[in-house]
Design a protein around this motif. Structure first.
Motif, PDB file in Angstrom:
ATOM      1  N   TYR A  26       0.827  -1.237   0.014  1.00 61.97           N
ATOM      2  CA  TYR A  26      -0.114   0.145  -0.066  1.00 61.97           C
ATOM      3  C   TYR A  26       0.904   1.295   0.029  1.00 61.97           C
ATOM      4  O   TYR A  26       0.507   2.243  -0.689  1.00 61.97           O
ATOM      5  N   LYS A  27       2.109   1.299   0.580  1.00 64.71           N
ATOM      6  CA  LYS A  27       3.009   2.194   0.537  1.00 64.71           C
ATOM      7  C   LYS A  27       3.335   2.393  -0.757  1.00 64.71           C
ATOM      8  O   LYS A  27       3.765   3.680  -1.477  1.00 64.71           O
ATOM      9  N   ASP A  28       3.571   1.623  -1.571  1.00 70.47           N
ATOM     10  CA  ASP A  28       4.083   1.622  -2.759  1.00 70.47           C
ATOM     11  C   ASP A  28       3.139   2.201  -3.690  1.00 70.47           C
ATOM     12  O   ASP A  28       3.361   2.738  -5.002  1.00 70.47           O
ATOM     13  N   ILE A  29       1.740   1.873  -3.578  1.00 66.60           N
ATOM     14  CA  ILE A  29       0.564   2.376  -4.555  1.00 66.60           C
ATOM     15  C   ILE A  29       0.648   4.034  -4.170  1.00 66.60           C
ATOM     16  O   ILE A  29       0.675   4.726  -5.171  1.00 66.60           O
ATOM     17  N   ILE A  30       0.826   4.428  -2.831  1.00 67.45           N
ATOM     18  CA  ILE A  30       0.802   5.926  -2.794  1.00 67.45           C
ATOM     19  C   ILE A  30       2.029   6.583  -3.138  1.00 67.45           C
ATOM     20  O   ILE A  30       1.892   7.625  -3.865  1.00 67.45           O
ATOM     21  N   ASN A  31       3.233   5.882  -3.110  1.00 67.51           N
ATOM     22  CA  ASN A  31       4.414   6.556  -3.672  1.00 67.51           C
ATOM     23  C   ASN A  31       4.554   6.650  -5.051  1.00 67.51           C
ATOM     24  O   ASN A  31       4.996   7.478  -5.811  1.00 67.51           O
ATOM     25  N   LYS A  32       3.735   5.606  -5.974  1.00 66.43           N
ATOM     26  CA  LYS A  32       3.754   5.611  -7.326  1.00 66.43           C
ATOM     27  C   LYS A  32       2.986   7.054  -7.629  1.00 66.43           C
ATOM     28  O   LYS A  32       3.339   7.173  -8.762  1.00 66.43           O
ATOM     29  N   GLU A  33       1.923   7.193  -6.837  1.00 63.02           N
ATOM     30  CA  GLU A  33       1.110   8.271  -7.430  1.00 63.02           C
ATOM     31  C   GLU A  33       1.754   9.712  -7.081  1.00 63.02           C
ATOM     32  O   GLU A  33       1.590  10.486  -7.921  1.00 63.02           O
ATOM     33  N   PHE A  34       2.741   9.729  -6.008  1.00 69.74           N
ATOM     34  CA  PHE A  34       3.224  11.105  -5.686  1.00 69.74           C
ATOM     35  C   PHE A  34       4.626  11.390  -5.848  1.00 69.74           C
ATOM     36  O   PHE A  34       5.114  12.428  -6.105  1.00 69.74           O
ATOM     37  N   ILE A  35       5.295  10.269  -5.952  1.00 67.09           N
ATOM     38  CA  ILE A  35       6.909  10.295  -6.330  1.00 67.09           C
ATOM     39  C   ILE A  35       7.270   9.868  -7.644  1.00 67.09           C
ATOM     40  O   ILE A  35       8.198  10.668  -8.130  1.00 67.09           O
TER      41      ILE A  35
END
Length: 154
Positions: A26-35
């Motif tokens: 789930y962290k990877d999903i978020i990071n993919k969207e913003f980073i």
């Protein structure tokens, strides 16, 4: 179990592991969207990142991991702004809303001291950002920090 991925994930994280892999997903999903990745510009889809937090909250057994993910959402958003420049008001409203949700959660679950450094760093890292973002986060931090102090006054 096989038919519903969310059920499968919830059972696996609660019965078979310590949620480390699930939290990372789930962290990877978020990071993919913003980073973003490499030279690619992040998509910054707030709905996708918020959905990741919502889904994780449904399956997680750990209040600590839930707080970690919510705070990570805001950290990734702040990183995005620092990296790519000012964004728009809805973006900052979403970050501020998640920040307040995280603060409420850590106070309710008595986790403020565990996350205080990260929460404070978010405020410090937003100095000079537009749309009143820095001031709003600073006000929220001060408000919830005061609530934790009141809890310890006898």
């Amino acid at each position: 179990y096989k038919k519903f991925p969310v059920v499968k994930e919830a059972l696996q994280s609660s019965l078979f592991d310590d949620e480390t892999e699930t939290l990372k997903k789930y962290k990877d999903i978020i990071n993919k969207e913003f980073i973003g990745r490499g030279n690619s510009f992040p998509k910054m889809r707030l709905s996708v990142a918020r959905k990741a937090v919502t889904e994780f909250k449904k399956i997680s057994q750990s209040t600590h991991n839930i707080a970690d993910l919510m705070i990570g959402y805001v950290e990734a958003g702040v990183h995005c702004t620092l990296e790519y420049g000012d964004i728009d008001s809805p973006f900052y409203n979403s970050m501020e809303s998640m920040y307040e949700t995280a603060l409420k959660h850590v106070v309710k679950e008595d986790l403020f001291s565990a996350f205080e450094g990260r929460l404070q760093a978010i405020v410090e890292n937003t100095s000079g950002m537009g749309w009143g973002f820095h001031d709003g986060l600073g006000d929220l931090f001060t408000q919830y920090e005061a609530k934790t102090e009141k809890m310890f006054i006898v």
